[in-house]
Structure formats: C-alpha cells, structure tokens
Design a protein around this motif. Structure first.
Motif, PDB file in Angstrom:
ATOM      1  N   GLU A 120      37.125  44.588  35.313  1.00  0.00           N
ATOM      2  CA  GLU A 120      37.009  44.677  36.509  1.00  0.00           C
ATOM      3  C   GLU A 120      37.363  44.369  37.724  1.00  0.00           C
ATOM      4  N   ASN A 121      38.329  45.181  38.582  1.00  0.00           N
ATOM      5  CA  ASN A 121      38.357  44.851  39.748  1.00  0.00           C
ATOM      6  C   ASN A 121      39.049  46.134  41.052  1.00  0.00           C
ATOM      7  N   VAL A 122      38.921  45.571  42.493  1.00  0.00           N
ATOM      8  CA  VAL A 122      39.003  46.250  43.302  1.00  0.00           C
ATOM      9  C   VAL A 122      39.728  47.650  42.801  1.00  0.00           C
ATOM     10  N   ILE A 123      39.599  48.581  43.725  1.00  0.00           N
ATOM     11  CA  ILE A 123      40.646  49.751  43.291  1.00  0.00           C
ATOM     12  C   ILE A 123      41.919  49.586  43.610  1.00  0.00           C
ATOM     13  N   GLY A 124      42.352  48.592  44.598  1.00  0.00           N
ATOM     14  CA  GLY A 124      43.282  48.337  44.941  1.00  0.00           C
ATOM     15  C   GLY A 124      44.249  48.209  44.150  1.00  0.00           C
ATOM     16  N   THR A 152      36.624  54.764  38.295  1.00  0.00           N
ATOM     17  CA  THR A 152      36.598  54.622  39.856  1.00  0.00           C
ATOM     18  C   THR A 152      34.834  54.508  40.528  1.00  0.00           C
ATOM     19  N   MET A 153      34.116  53.641  40.702  1.00  0.00           N
ATOM     20  CA  MET A 153      32.514  53.944  39.898  1.00  0.00           C
ATOM     21  C   MET A 153      31.679  52.461  41.467  1.00  0.00           C
ATOM     22  N   ASP A 154      31.117  53.686  42.706  1.00  0.00           N
ATOM     23  CA  ASP A 154      30.893  53.442  43.594  1.00  0.00           C
ATOM     24  C   ASP A 154      29.168  53.021  43.289  1.00  0.00           C
ATOM     25  N   ALA A 155      28.778  51.597  43.871  1.00  0.00           N
ATOM     26  CA  ALA A 155      27.864  50.940  43.924  1.00  0.00           C
ATOM     27  C   ALA A 155      26.770  52.050  44.227  1.00  0.00           C
ATOM     28  N   LEU A 159      23.101  51.432  44.488  1.00  0.00           N
ATOM     29  CA  LEU A 159      22.653  50.218  45.669  1.00  0.00           C
ATOM     30  C   LEU A 159      22.885  51.635  46.943  1.00  0.00           C
ATOM     31  N   PRO A 160      22.003  51.156  47.938  1.00  0.00           N
ATOM     32  CA  PRO A 160      22.741  51.177  49.353  1.00  0.00           C
ATOM     33  C   PRO A 160      23.571  50.355  49.315  1.00  0.00           C
ATOM     34  N   GLN A 161      24.632  50.191  49.061  1.00  0.00           N
ATOM     35  CA  GLN A 161      25.848  49.349  49.114  1.00  0.00           C
ATOM     36  C   GLN A 161      27.017  50.290  48.840  1.00  0.00           C
ATOM     37  N   SER A 162      28.107  50.897  49.776  1.00  0.00           N
ATOM     38  CA  SER A 162      29.340  50.703  49.209  1.00  0.00           C
ATOM     39  C   SER A 162      30.315  50.135  48.859  1.00  0.00           C
ATOM     40  N   ARG A 163      30.389  49.990  47.753  1.00  0.00           N
ATOM     41  CA  ARG A 163      31.190  48.802  46.803  1.00  0.00           C
ATOM     42  C   ARG A 163      32.053  50.055  45.656  1.00  0.00           C
ATOM     43  N   PRO A 164      33.333  50.206  46.541  1.00  0.00           N
ATOM     44  CA  PRO A 164      34.009  51.172  44.675  1.00  0.00           C
ATOM     45  C   PRO A 164      34.724  50.273  44.298  1.00  0.00           C
ATOM     46  N   ARG A 165      34.972  50.335  43.177  1.00  0.00           N
ATOM     47  CA  ARG A 165      35.657  49.571  41.649  1.00  0.00           C
ATOM     48  C   ARG A 165      36.091  49.447  41.108  1.00  0.00           C
ATOM     49  N   LEU A 166      36.874  49.526  40.348  1.00  0.00           N
ATOM     50  CA  LEU A 166      37.658  49.956  38.855  1.00  0.00           C
ATOM     51  C   LEU A 166      37.085  49.378  38.335  1.00  0.00           C
ATOM     52  N   PHE A 167      36.543  49.799  36.428  1.00  0.00           N
ATOM     53  CA  PHE A 167      36.215  49.420  35.476  1.00  0.00           C
ATOM     54  C   PHE A 167      37.853  50.200  34.669  1.00  0.00           C
ATOM     55  N   ILE A 168      38.246  49.426  34.097  1.00  0.00           N
ATOM     56  CA  ILE A 168      39.143  49.774  32.889  1.00  0.00           C
ATOM     57  C   ILE A 168      38.464  49.298  31.258  1.00  0.00           C
ATOM     58  N   VAL A 169      38.274  50.005  31.197  1.00  0.00           N
ATOM     59  CA  VAL A 169      37.539  50.166  29.614  1.00  0.00           C
ATOM     60  C   VAL A 169      38.553  50.220  28.444  1.00  0.00           C
ATOM     61  N   ALA A 170      38.913  49.572  27.608  1.00  0.00           N
ATOM     62  CA  ALA A 170      39.206  49.186  25.919  1.00  0.00           C
ATOM     63  C   ALA A 170      38.604  49.256  24.569  1.00  0.00           C
ATOM     64  N   LEU A 171      38.581  50.270  23.895  1.00  0.00           N
ATOM     65  CA  LEU A 171      38.194  50.028  22.871  1.00  0.00           C
ATOM     66  C   LEU A 171      39.431  50.213  21.717  1.00  0.00           C
ATOM     67  N   GLU A 189      33.437  62.590  39.263  1.00  0.00           N
ATOM     68  CA  GLU A 189      32.258  61.394  40.499  1.00  0.00           C
ATOM     69  C   GLU A 189      32.769  60.105  39.872  1.00  0.00           C
ATOM     70  N   TRP A 190      33.456  59.820  38.578  1.00  0.00           N
ATOM     71  CA  TRP A 190      34.403  58.333  37.820  1.00  0.00           C
ATOM     72  C   TRP A 190      35.592  58.450  38.313  1.00  0.00           C
ATOM     73  N   SER A 191      36.471  59.719  38.698  1.00  0.00           N
ATOM     74  CA  SER A 191      37.711  59.556  38.692  1.00  0.00           C
ATOM     75  C   SER A 191      38.521  60.078  40.362  1.00  0.00           C
ATOM     76  N   SER A 192      38.707  59.125  41.283  1.00  0.00           N
ATOM     77  CA  SER A 192      39.222  58.692  42.226  1.00  0.00           C
ATOM     78  C   SER A 192      40.473  59.454  42.522  1.00  0.00           C
TER      79      SER A 192
END
Length: 387
Positions: A120-124, A152-155, A159-171, A189-192
């Motif tokens: 998990e990290n910032v969109i940057g 790319t999932m935004d809280a 929740l009442p907070q704008s918090r876009p974050r990147l989640f890389i999921v590896a299996l 919704e999860w693909s900016s």
C-alpha cells in the motif's frame, strides 16, 4: 478452519490489523518508529511486535513464525508523494520496499513465502521517476514468483475523507486460484486513469503476470458523514478566537469565499474542512491560501511535516463561523478507527500516526477479497521458487 495468518510490516499502530479484523490472526508485526510501536503496544500488546530496521530481518527469519497467508506492507511514501522529494525507490525512506522484498525472497528460499502480498502506498508511486518505480516493483514481484495487479481505492467510498491510495495485490503463482478471482477488464471504481497509464507502460513480459483483481465495487453508499465525527468540545484542541477565524477567511481565494458565503446563506449548520496551501497569486508570487471544502468530505489526512499543514474544522451555524484544528479523535474517526482505539496522548504524535495510517474500511473491503482467495485455494504448503 484456522484463521488465516498475516505479517504486518511498517505496522505503525496496527491499522491493517484493525481493518482485517478478528477473522485474521497476526503472527508478526514490525516497525522502525519507537513512538508508533508504543501506540501498537497500547492496543495489541507486544507479543507479535518487533521494533527494528526491516533490512535486518532477512538475517533473523526465525522471528517470523510458520508460513503466513498474507504479508501486508504499507512502506514509507515520503520519497514517492507529491509533497515529498521525488527521489522514489532510491530515497532513504521509500527504499524500505527492498527490505520487504528481501524478506519475501528469503522466506521463499525456505519454502514458506506468504501466499499473498499487499503493498500500500500513495498514488504518486504510479508516476514517480516517470513510472519506472512502479514498473520496478511489478518486475520484482514477478521475480519473486507472484502474479499481481493494482487498484486505486479512495476512502471516500466508505468514510468522509478523500484518501486515494494504491494497493498492489500479489498472489502466489502456484496457488490454485478460482477464475472468479480476476476479470478481463478492470473494475472501474478501482482503476484510475493514472493506473491505466502505468499499466500501459509495463513491458509485455511484466504485463504477462498482471491480473485485474475482481474486488467488488462498493455495494452501498457511504453512511458516515463529516457531521458524525465532529466533537462539540474536543479535549486536545481549542476553538479559534474571532480574530484567528477572520485571518483564516482573509487567506481564502474568491472561489473559496463564494463557497463559504453559500454555506452562510444556507442558514443551517454546515461543516467543512480547511488546509493551508502555498499557491501562486495573480502576480506569480507565492502566498499562503486557506482552501475550504464544504462537500461533506474531509481532505486527505497528512502527517504534519514536509510542508503539509494540519487540517482544520470550519462550522457555519446560523450565519456565524467557527474554526479550530481537527482533534486527534476526529482524525481517528476519519480513518475509521473505533473510539476504543487507544491514541497517543500527545496531539502531534497521534496526528502523525493517523496521517501515516490506513483507512480501516478500505482494508476491510479488500480483506473480503483476500479471504475469498484463501477459502478458494487448498491449504497445502506452497512452493515458490525465487528467481
């Protein structure tokens, strides 16, 4: 069936642990920051916590019991964020990803690599160093023996907070995965746009290991509002004087003043948030501005450093305006933490912990997908060959 187990790296106050919930078993956690570790212990005890540099752990693998179903790593973002220095994965903080990578590689050599990884990290991260950092991480995951994809999932969906974050999921590549785990096309919704561009920059060899994960869209509208989290009498911050509030208003540009006037004309009680930003004025000079949101969603919580200011609350009621700093407990609620969660007593320490943290509801939503993956696979020992 036993609870799925997980390791939590860069654990902070254990917010991935909160989000995953009681259905998961934490068997190891790690952080380098002693103050964050104190917050972790206040909520979870220190049975699983190892305080120390992540780069030292590959030589101490006996600290990590068994084979975890999941390893979660919210590695430092300072060198990747727009507010940071832009150095990327070579930076002093964000290079900690390679410490996590080395741990997974060492575990793979012992035939006990985690079934799943979440970074998990910032969109940057998608654009740092022209996208090369993201591509390097994807290539590293492939080399470790994983298939992977990102969201790319935004809280704000939860929740009442704008918090876009990147989640890389590896299996794990050798897992027996149900075909329903991924889709031919990304979930909208999860693909900016920035994620789609980053994916397009990957080499064909790396894209061959990419999957568009079938993480469900938000099923219901957000029910928690900004008004639900604001305290009338917070214990750790004080309401500004009239002079202080007037000074804040004087720092607003015309569009922000128009937003405030609209709230005043509404006649009822409305709650907004403010961040102070350095902007260029009409003459091209740098000036400090007070930027106001009145859309029922707070701005993204940030740590109070590196040029970032603390977020403020603004309440308009019957035409009058009051302002103050966001309280620590309000910040915790914006992250989705229950009021039973023990915060540091020092305001700055609490705000720093939360600004670096995870939106609980987002972790919980992603955790539903991860649980389905585990239930849908056999639980035989997984063999991943490190390249």
């Amino acid at each position: 069936m036993n609870k799925p187990s997980f390791y939590e790296f860069f654990a902070g106050g254990g917010m991935a642990r909160v989000g995953l919930g009681e259905g998961w078993q934490c068997s190891f956690s790690n952080d380098f920051d002693a103050k964050k570790a104190a917050a972790y212990r206040a909520n979870w005890g220190d049975g699983e916590l190892h305080l120390g540099d992540i780069f030292e752990i590959p030589a101490k693998l006996d600290l990590l019991p068994g084979r975890a179903d999941l390893a979660w790593a919210s590695f430092p973002c300072q060198d990747l964020s727009l507010a940071g220095n832009g150095i990327g994965l070579l930076g002093q903080r964000s290079s900690a990803f390679w410490g996590f990578h080395d741990i997974v590689h060492a575990l793979a050599l012992q035939s006990r690599a985690p079934k799943m990884l979440v970074l998990e990290n910032v969109i940057g991260l998608l654009t740092s160093n022209g996208g090369r950092d993201f591509a390097e991480i994807c290539s590293a995951l492939k080399g470790l023996g994983y298939i992977f994809g990102a969201l790319t999932m935004d809280a704000k969906h939860f929740l009442p907070q704008s918090r876009p974050r990147l989640f890389i999921v590896a299996l794990g590549r050798n897992l027996e995965l149900a075909s329903s785990c991924w889709l031919e096309e990304p979930v909208q919704e999860w693909s900016s746009d920035s994620l789609m561009r980053a994916y397009g920059r990957l080499s064909p060899d790396v894209r061959a290991a990419w999957r568009w994960w079938n993480v469900a869209s938000p099923s219901i509208s957000r029910t928690l509002e900004l008004s639900d989290i604001v305290e009338d009498q917070p214990h750790d911050v004080k309401w500004h004087s009239g002079t202080e509030t007037a000074r804040l208003i004087s720092m607003m540009s015309q569009p922000n003043l128009d937003r405030l006037d609209g709230a005043r004309r509404n006649g009822g009680r409305m709650i907004g948030t403010i961040y102070k930003r350095t902007r260029l004025n009409e003459a091209g000079a740098k000036v400090q501005r007070a930027e106001l949101r009145m859309d029922g969603v707070a701005g993204c919580l940030r740590t109070p450093g590196g040029g970032s200011s603390r977020q403020l609350v603004l309440i308009v009621e019957n035409g009058s305006v009051r302002t103050r700093l966001l309280s620590a407990r309000e910040a915790a609620r914006l992250m989705g933490l229950p009021d039973s969660y023990v915060l540091p007593t020092n305001y700055n320490e609490a705000y720093h912990l939360l600004g670096d943290g995870l939106a609980i509801a987002v972790v919980r939503h992603l955790g539903i997908f991860l649980e389905k993956v585990i239930v849908g696979t056999n639980r035989k020992p997984m063999m991943i060959a490190a390249e």
